[in-house]
Write a protein that holds these residues in place. Sequence first.
Motif, short mmCIF file in Angstrom:
data_model
loop_
_atom_site.label_atom_id
_atom_site.label_comp_id
_atom_site.label_asym_id
_atom_site.label_seq_id
_atom_site.Cartn_x
_atom_site.Cartn_y
_atom_site.Cartn_z
N TYR A 1 6.63 78.80 -84.37
CA TYR A 1 6.00 79.68 -83.40
C TYR A 1 5.45 80.93 -84.07
N GLU A 2 6.28 81.58 -84.86
CA GLU A 2 5.86 82.82 -85.52
C GLU A 2 4.69 82.59 -86.47
N SER A 3 4.67 81.46 -87.14
CA SER A 3 3.55 81.11 -88.02
C SER A 3 2.26 80.95 -87.21
N SER A 4 2.36 80.27 -86.08
CA SER A 4 1.18 80.07 -85.23
C SER A 4 0.65 81.39 -84.69
N VAL A 5 1.55 82.24 -84.22
CA VAL A 5 1.13 83.54 -83.69
C VAL A 5 0.51 84.40 -84.80
N LYS A 6 1.07 84.32 -85.98
CA LYS A 6 0.52 85.08 -87.11
C LYS A 6 -0.91 84.63 -87.41
N ARG A 7 -1.15 83.31 -87.41
CA ARG A 7 -2.51 82.80 -87.65
C ARG A 7 -3.45 83.24 -86.53
N LEU A 8 -2.99 83.16 -85.28
CA LEU A 8 -3.81 83.60 -84.16
C LEU A 8 -4.16 85.08 -84.29
N ARG A 9 -3.19 85.87 -84.67
CA ARG A 9 -3.41 87.31 -84.83
C ARG A 9 -4.52 87.61 -85.83
N THR A 10 -4.64 86.80 -86.90
CA THR A 10 -5.64 87.07 -87.94
C THR A 10 -7.07 86.82 -87.47
N VAL A 11 -7.26 85.98 -86.45
CA VAL A 11 -8.62 85.67 -85.99
C VAL A 11 -8.92 86.18 -84.58
N TYR A 12 -7.92 86.62 -83.86
CA TYR A 12 -8.08 86.91 -82.44
C TYR A 12 -9.18 87.93 -82.16
N ALA A 13 -9.27 88.96 -82.94
CA ALA A 13 -10.25 90.02 -82.66
C ALA A 13 -11.69 89.53 -82.72
N VAL A 14 -11.95 88.49 -83.48
CA VAL A 14 -13.34 88.01 -83.61
C VAL A 14 -13.65 86.81 -82.73
N LEU A 15 -12.68 86.29 -82.02
CA LEU A 15 -12.94 85.16 -81.12
C LEU A 15 -13.76 85.62 -79.92
N PRO A 16 -14.79 84.85 -79.53
CA PRO A 16 -15.60 85.22 -78.38
C PRO A 16 -14.75 85.25 -77.10
N LYS A 17 -14.94 86.29 -76.31
CA LYS A 17 -14.19 86.46 -75.07
C LYS A 17 -15.17 86.55 -73.91
N GLN A 18 -14.76 85.97 -72.81
CA GLN A 18 -15.55 86.02 -71.58
C GLN A 18 -14.68 85.54 -70.43
N LEU A 19 -15.22 85.52 -69.25
CA LEU A 19 -14.52 84.95 -68.11
C LEU A 19 -14.36 83.45 -68.35
N ILE A 20 -13.13 82.95 -68.22
CA ILE A 20 -12.82 81.53 -68.42
C ILE A 20 -12.08 80.99 -67.20
N HIS A 21 -12.01 79.69 -67.08
CA HIS A 21 -11.32 79.03 -65.96
C HIS A 21 -9.82 79.11 -66.13
N ARG A 22 -9.32 78.80 -67.28
CA ARG A 22 -7.93 78.84 -67.73
C ARG A 22 -7.04 77.73 -67.16
N ASP A 23 -7.63 76.76 -66.49
CA ASP A 23 -6.86 75.62 -65.99
C ASP A 23 -7.75 74.38 -65.99
N VAL A 24 -8.41 74.15 -67.13
CA VAL A 24 -9.40 73.07 -67.23
C VAL A 24 -8.70 71.75 -67.50
N HIS A 25 -8.72 70.88 -66.49
CA HIS A 25 -8.23 69.51 -66.63
C HIS A 25 -8.93 68.67 -65.58
N PHE A 26 -8.84 67.36 -65.72
CA PHE A 26 -9.59 66.47 -64.83
C PHE A 26 -9.26 66.69 -63.36
N GLY A 27 -8.06 67.15 -63.04
CA GLY A 27 -7.71 67.40 -61.65
C GLY A 27 -8.50 68.54 -61.03
N ASN A 28 -9.12 69.37 -61.85
CA ASN A 28 -9.90 70.50 -61.34
C ASN A 28 -11.41 70.29 -61.46
#
Length: 163
Positions: free
Chosen positions: A51-78
Amino acid sequence: MGETIASLHVMFRECEKKIPFWDNSLLDEMEGWVKDILTADGWKLIRKQEYESSVKRLRTVYAVLPKQLIHRDVHFGNFLFQNGEFSGYIDFDLSQRNIRIFDLSYFLAGLLAKESGNNLQKEEWLRILHDVLSGYESIATYFISIEDLLCAADAADIFHKVQ
């Protein structure tokens, strides 16, 4: 489905200009309530070091990831379909501003979940991954047509990183 998710993101960019929404951070959630729940559960589902390794990797790229309004529950049921064709989306109660790749990741991870009943083999999973990301990337031409080169580059970058 990649094209469908990209089209949703295009529509959401317009919605951002007109409606209020929750501005959120997946990284903050990972470092906050998600970690708290995993800690309280004694790290039974995932090892703390993983977990800590994954969060550390996310932290290194998070600031440059494109952000916008998202659905946040994308699956075939929706997604709505009529006569086998996509016809619309439902269930926007979790929508928020966050990293755009969340919707793609959530959709793809959902295909691997046991309750989906897919039981995908590695080769099939990689083909689906390629097809979804290729479809998403193809919508980059829309961003170019409206001269939004930053969004076009972001969509193309997502596609090329997984190649």
